[in-house]
Design a protein around this motif. Sequence first.
Motif, PDB file in Angstrom:
ATOM      1  N   THR A  64     -10.763  -3.604   5.246  1.00 47.15           N
ATOM      2  CA  THR A  64      -9.646  -3.014   5.982  1.00 47.15           C
ATOM      3  C   THR A  64      -8.319  -3.328   5.302  1.00 47.15           C
ATOM      4  N   ILE A  65      -8.108  -4.595   4.936  1.00 44.77           N
ATOM      5  CA  ILE A  65      -6.842  -4.978   4.292  1.00 44.77           C
ATOM      6  C   ILE A  65      -6.665  -4.240   2.979  1.00 44.77           C
ATOM      7  N   ALA A  66      -7.751  -4.127   2.208  1.00 44.33           N
ATOM      8  CA  ALA A  66      -7.668  -3.459   0.911  1.00 44.33           C
ATOM      9  C   ALA A  66      -7.336  -1.979   1.045  1.00 44.33           C
ATOM     10  N   GLU A  67      -7.665  -1.378   2.180  1.00 47.07           N
ATOM     11  CA  GLU A  67      -7.389   0.045   2.402  1.00 47.07           C
ATOM     12  C   GLU A  67      -5.957   0.298   2.862  1.00 47.07           C
ATOM     13  N   ARG A  68      -5.267  -0.715   3.325  1.00 52.17           N
ATOM     14  CA  ARG A  68      -3.918  -0.547   3.832  1.00 52.17           C
ATOM     15  C   ARG A  68      -2.907  -0.442   2.685  1.00 52.17           C
ATOM     16  N   SER A  69      -1.704  -0.058   3.030  1.00 49.48           N
ATOM     17  CA  SER A  69      -0.640   0.059   2.026  1.00 49.48           C
ATOM     18  C   SER A  69      -0.366  -1.295   1.390  1.00 49.48           C
ATOM     19  N   ARG A  70      -0.536  -1.360   0.077  1.00 45.77           N
ATOM     20  CA  ARG A  70      -0.261  -2.618  -0.617  1.00 45.77           C
ATOM     21  C   ARG A  70       1.219  -2.980  -0.506  1.00 45.77           C
ATOM     22  N   LEU A  71       2.077  -1.978  -0.479  1.00 37.69           N
ATOM     23  CA  LEU A  71       3.506  -2.233  -0.323  1.00 37.69           C
ATOM     24  C   LEU A  71       3.763  -2.959   0.999  1.00 37.69           C
ATOM     25  N   THR A  72       3.220  -2.422   2.088  1.00 36.75           N
ATOM     26  CA  THR A  72       3.418  -3.039   3.402  1.00 36.75           C
ATOM     27  C   THR A  72       2.867  -4.449   3.443  1.00 36.75           C
ATOM     28  N   VAL A  73       1.664  -4.614   2.956  1.00 33.93           N
ATOM     29  CA  VAL A  73       0.991  -5.912   3.035  1.00 33.93           C
ATOM     30  C   VAL A  73       1.722  -6.963   2.197  1.00 33.93           C
ATOM     31  N   THR A  74       2.127  -6.591   0.990  1.00 30.37           N
ATOM     32  CA  THR A  74       2.805  -7.551   0.113  1.00 30.37           C
ATOM     33  C   THR A  74       4.158  -7.947   0.684  1.00 30.37           C
ATOM     34  N   ALA A  75       4.904  -6.951   1.169  1.00 34.94           N
ATOM     35  CA  ALA A  75       6.202  -7.253   1.783  1.00 34.94           C
ATOM     36  C   ALA A  75       6.030  -8.124   3.019  1.00 34.94           C
ATOM     37  N   ALA A  76       5.048  -7.801   3.840  1.00 35.70           N
ATOM     38  CA  ALA A  76       4.832  -8.574   5.067  1.00 35.70           C
ATOM     39  C   ALA A  76       4.526 -10.030   4.750  1.00 35.70           C
ATOM     40  N   LYS A  77       3.719 -10.268   3.735  1.00 29.75           N
ATOM     41  CA  LYS A  77       3.387 -11.647   3.377  1.00 29.75           C
ATOM     42  C   LYS A  77       4.634 -12.404   2.942  1.00 29.75           C
ATOM     43  N   GLU A  78       5.449 -11.788   2.103  1.00 32.08           N
ATOM     44  CA  GLU A  78       6.678 -12.453   1.661  1.00 32.08           C
ATOM     45  C   GLU A  78       7.611 -12.758   2.830  1.00 32.08           C
ATOM     46  N   ILE A  79       7.769 -11.786   3.733  1.00 28.09           N
ATOM     47  CA  ILE A  79       8.715 -11.955   4.832  1.00 28.09           C
ATOM     48  C   ILE A  79       8.225 -13.020   5.807  1.00 28.09           C
ATOM     49  N   VAL A  80       6.962 -12.956   6.196  1.00 27.08           N
ATOM     50  CA  VAL A  80       6.414 -13.947   7.129  1.00 27.08           C
ATOM     51  C   VAL A  80       6.500 -15.348   6.538  1.00 27.08           C
ATOM     52  N   ASP A  81       6.270 -15.466   5.235  1.00 27.51           N
ATOM     53  CA  ASP A  81       6.294 -16.771   4.581  1.00 27.51           C
ATOM     54  C   ASP A  81       7.712 -17.253   4.265  1.00 27.51           C
ATOM     55  N   GLY A  82       8.719 -16.455   4.609  1.00 22.82           N
ATOM     56  CA  GLY A  82      10.104 -16.876   4.396  1.00 22.82           C
ATOM     57  C   GLY A  82      10.556 -16.837   2.954  1.00 22.82           C
ATOM     58  N   ARG A  83       9.941 -15.990   2.134  1.00 20.29           N
ATOM     59  CA  ARG A  83      10.267 -15.956   0.709  1.00 20.29           C
ATOM     60  C   ARG A  83      11.087 -14.726   0.324  1.00 20.29           C
ATOM     61  N   ALA A  84      11.556 -13.956   1.312  1.00 14.78           N
ATOM     62  CA  ALA A  84      12.329 -12.752   1.013  1.00 14.78           C
ATOM     63  C   ALA A  84      13.774 -12.943   1.479  1.00 14.78           C
ATOM     64  N   ASP A  85      14.691 -13.095   0.526  1.00 17.43           N
ATOM     65  CA  ASP A  85      16.111 -13.202   0.885  1.00 17.43           C
ATOM     66  C   ASP A  85      16.685 -11.800   1.104  1.00 17.43           C
TER      67      ASP A  85
ATOM     68  N   GLN B 216      11.923   0.281  -2.160  1.00 18.17           N
ATOM     69  CA  GLN B 216      10.559   0.633  -2.555  1.00 18.17           C
ATOM     70  C   GLN B 216       9.947   1.628  -1.579  1.00 18.17           C
ATOM     71  N   VAL B 217      10.183   1.421  -0.282  1.00 17.05           N
ATOM     72  CA  VAL B 217       9.666   2.352   0.729  1.00 17.05           C
ATOM     73  C   VAL B 217      10.276   3.741   0.511  1.00 17.05           C
ATOM     74  N   ARG B 218      11.579   3.786   0.299  1.00 17.35           N
ATOM     75  CA  ARG B 218      12.250   5.079   0.129  1.00 17.35           C
ATOM     76  C   ARG B 218      11.787   5.798  -1.135  1.00 17.35           C
ATOM     77  N   ASP B 219      11.632   5.045  -2.223  1.00 18.12           N
ATOM     78  CA  ASP B 219      11.402   5.664  -3.523  1.00 18.12           C
ATOM     79  C   ASP B 219       9.937   5.913  -3.856  1.00 18.12           C
ATOM     80  N   SER B 220       9.039   5.182  -3.222  1.00 18.79           N
ATOM     81  CA  SER B 220       7.625   5.240  -3.603  1.00 18.79           C
ATOM     82  C   SER B 220       6.869   6.412  -2.996  1.00 18.79           C
ATOM     83  N   GLY B 221       7.371   6.961  -1.884  1.00 16.39           N
ATOM     84  CA  GLY B 221       6.625   7.999  -1.179  1.00 16.39           C
ATOM     85  C   GLY B 221       5.498   7.455  -0.331  1.00 16.39           C
ATOM     86  N   GLU B 222       5.401   6.136  -0.250  1.00 19.23           N
ATOM     87  CA  GLU B 222       4.298   5.514   0.494  1.00 19.23           C
ATOM     88  C   GLU B 222       4.344   5.897   1.979  1.00 19.23           C
ATOM     89  N   ALA B 223       5.537   5.821   2.570  1.00 27.85           N
ATOM     90  CA  ALA B 223       5.654   6.138   3.994  1.00 27.85           C
ATOM     91  C   ALA B 223       5.370   7.613   4.253  1.00 27.85           C
TER      92      ALA B 223
END
Length: 255
Positions: A194-215, A225-232
């Motif tokens: 399930t995780i592998a099928e989800r948007s890698r952009l969403t998952v990677t960003a979520a991990k950074e944000i939850v872990d407090g590593r995104a300033d 990235q969301v705007r430019d990638s066409g992922e959404a």
Amino acid sequence: MSDAELTVTVDGPVATVVIRNPARRNAMTPAMWRQLPVLLDGLEADPAVRVLVLTGAGGTFCAGADLGDLDELLAAGDGSIAVAAEERLAAFGRPTVAAIEGACVGGGCQLAVACDLRLAAADARFGVPPARLGLVYPAPTTRRLAGLVGPSAAKHLLFTGELVDAERALRIGLVDEVLPADALADRVAALTTTIAERSRLTVTAAKEIVDGRADADRLAWWHAQVRDSGEAREGVSAVNERRPPRFGWTPPAAR
């Protein structure tokens, strides 16, 4: 030749690292602590790997750290190879799942807590034993444990060194799911698929944000990235067309 080692398999988007040390209930030796960051570096460099599973061989996750060289351990303090391996695991750029059977104690618990998610068999047992050994648990490890289970539960584990069963581990938030031992592998496979099928952009960003590593700058970068990638747009189109999404974003080179 020692039977103590970490082994790696990659099956499609899922990499599995297995802790093996049958003579010591999969205790981590110094060589294994040093090996783990090297393995993680290689897996993180593989664009096909989208999820990492950490588990133990033979029905045991990991019974702790091999304390054979106590002088080296005492001299290292928070600069130990175990802490370095833990920090590398916590910083791994893909989602990480600990699949836990049997003993998950000391260094084993340290590694499990450094993963993003923890799934446990009903027979799993958890413990943090430094108070039984006269050791000070490393500060990064202690803070990570307290951040996961809360101050009171962390203090109970640290003050007593007692083993807790899987159901109690679930109640305090040490694990996310408890399953019958014969159902654990299938559930881990389903979750990682399930995780592998989800948007890698969403998952990677979520991990950074939850872990407090995104300033603030990094958050702005993620929104760009969301705007430019066409992922959404792809995700919304897939919902409207009632089809699986075809997400295509891949992480750029390390910044």
